[in-house]
Write a protein that holds these residues in place. Structure first.
Motif, short mmCIF file in Angstrom:
data_model
loop_
_atom_site.label_atom_id
_atom_site.label_comp_id
_atom_site.label_asym_id
_atom_site.label_seq_id
_atom_site.Cartn_x
_atom_site.Cartn_y
_atom_site.Cartn_z
N LYS A 168 0.83 -1.21 0.00
CA LYS A 168 0.00 0.00 0.00
C LYS A 168 0.86 1.26 0.00
O LYS A 168 0.46 2.30 -0.53
N SER A 169 2.06 1.17 0.57
CA SER A 169 2.92 2.35 0.72
C SER A 169 3.85 2.58 -0.48
O SER A 169 4.38 3.69 -0.62
N CYS A 170 4.06 1.56 -1.31
CA CYS A 170 5.12 1.62 -2.31
C CYS A 170 4.61 1.63 -3.74
O CYS A 170 3.52 1.16 -4.04
N ASP A 171 5.46 2.15 -4.63
CA ASP A 171 5.17 2.19 -6.06
C ASP A 171 5.84 1.05 -6.81
O ASP A 171 5.29 0.51 -7.76
N VAL A 172 7.06 0.72 -6.39
CA VAL A 172 7.83 -0.39 -6.99
C VAL A 172 8.14 -1.37 -5.88
O VAL A 172 8.74 -1.00 -4.87
N ILE A 173 7.74 -2.62 -6.08
CA ILE A 173 7.91 -3.64 -5.04
C ILE A 173 8.80 -4.76 -5.55
O ILE A 173 8.43 -5.47 -6.50
N PHE A 174 9.97 -4.92 -4.95
CA PHE A 174 10.86 -6.03 -5.27
C PHE A 174 10.48 -7.23 -4.41
O PHE A 174 10.44 -7.13 -3.18
N ILE A 175 10.20 -8.36 -5.06
CA ILE A 175 9.89 -9.60 -4.34
C ILE A 175 11.18 -10.39 -4.23
O ILE A 175 11.63 -11.02 -5.18
N CYS A 176 11.80 -10.33 -3.06
CA CYS A 176 13.13 -10.91 -2.85
C CYS A 176 13.06 -12.06 -1.84
O CYS A 176 13.64 -11.98 -0.74
#
Length: 281
Positions: free
Chosen positions: A69-77
């Motif tokens: 909800k807070s982010c624009d780009v989410i890295f799934i690591c």
């Protein structure tokens, strides 16, 4: 949207998972001043393991849904076997601007199709295969976007990644082989550096000096390949004087099967990635 190696990016960046790859990407983009640490969120199953990020001034998200909800780009690591658990945690219609978010997967041997199948909502998804030298600005990564990812989002992710090294867009069917070369490759190179240093120690060079000499030699040789425009075979020949010390060493390497061993290593890593991808379907 600000894009470019010298421009600051205004989007909020999130990392689901705070392991080595998340740290490498984070260190790379922060060291290049593309983002401030207060533009970054990270989440993980154990808060105590995120202390590195907390010490840097990164926001620690309460949970994965909060992070998205807070982010624009989410890295799934995360590790591939954790994907379905992560998907269950964040599949939610309450995230009303889901369509504006870009998800970047660094999961090994996990296809775009497999990742999307775990999520209820259609994703703007980019599959990336980075490597850990991103952390020191000498990374090598490739990426493949889903067809629905807009050019502005591709350029944004490319800017984040190429700030710390080489970044290429490739067909997805090449990623497993590329992962063997550039993803697993640093471990292969560390093994060679270690072996060269061992040889130096055997011949009387102090260990600390031998490691520095071997590592700097590999760094210099790599830059010669990238910057000279010459074929690696030509560069090798330029060092090999007739009847000299280098050609004697090359003969020893060939006798030991170094070329075949390296090709076998890339082949073995590629096959293992394909096996892992098949097991995830």
């Amino acid at each position: 949207m600000e894009i470019g190696n010298s421009e600051r990016i205004t989007q909020i960046i999130g990392f689901i998972g705070g392991g080595n790859m998340a740290k490498a990407i984070f260190d790379g983009i922060v060291s290049k001043k593309l983002v401030d640490t207060n533009q970054v969120f990270v989440s993980g199953p154990r808060i105590e393991r995120l202390s590195y990020f907390k010490d840097q001034g990164v926001h620690i998200a309460e949970n994965n849904q909060s992070l998205i909800k807070s982010c624009d780009v989410i890295f799934i690591c995360v590790k591939p076997h954790v994907l379905e658990t992560i998907a269950c945690q964040i599949n939610s219609p309450s995230i009303d601007d889901w369509h504006n978010k870009v998800f970047v997967s660094v999961l090994a041997a996990t296809s775009l199709e497999k990742i999307q199948s775990c999520f209820v909502m259609p994703m703007k998804l980019i599959r990336v295969m980075p490597n850990t030298p991103l952390a020191v600005g000498e990374g090598c990564c490739v990426f493949t976007p889903k067809p629905n990812v807009e050019a502005k989002h591709i350029n944004l992710v490319r800017s984040l990644l190429e700030s710390s090294g080489l970044c290429l867009q490739v067909p997805e069917n090449q990623i497993n082989a590329i992962a063997a070369v550039s993803g697993s490759g640093p471990a292969f190179m560390y093994t060679i550096i270690e072996a060269m240093a061992d040889g130096g120690v055997k011949m009387g060079i102090p260990r600390a000096d031998a490691v520095k000499l071997a590592a700097q030699t590999m760094l210099g040789a790599a830059k010669m390949v990238l910057q000279s425009g010459k074929h690696s075979a030509q560069l090798k020949d330029e060092v090999c004087s007739a009847g000299g010390t280098t050609i004697a060493g090359i003969h020893a390497l060939e006798r030991g099967g170094v070329r075949s061993a390296m090709m076998d290593a890339v082949e073995a890593s590629t096959k293992r990635a394909i096996e892992m991808e098949c097991s995830h379907k």
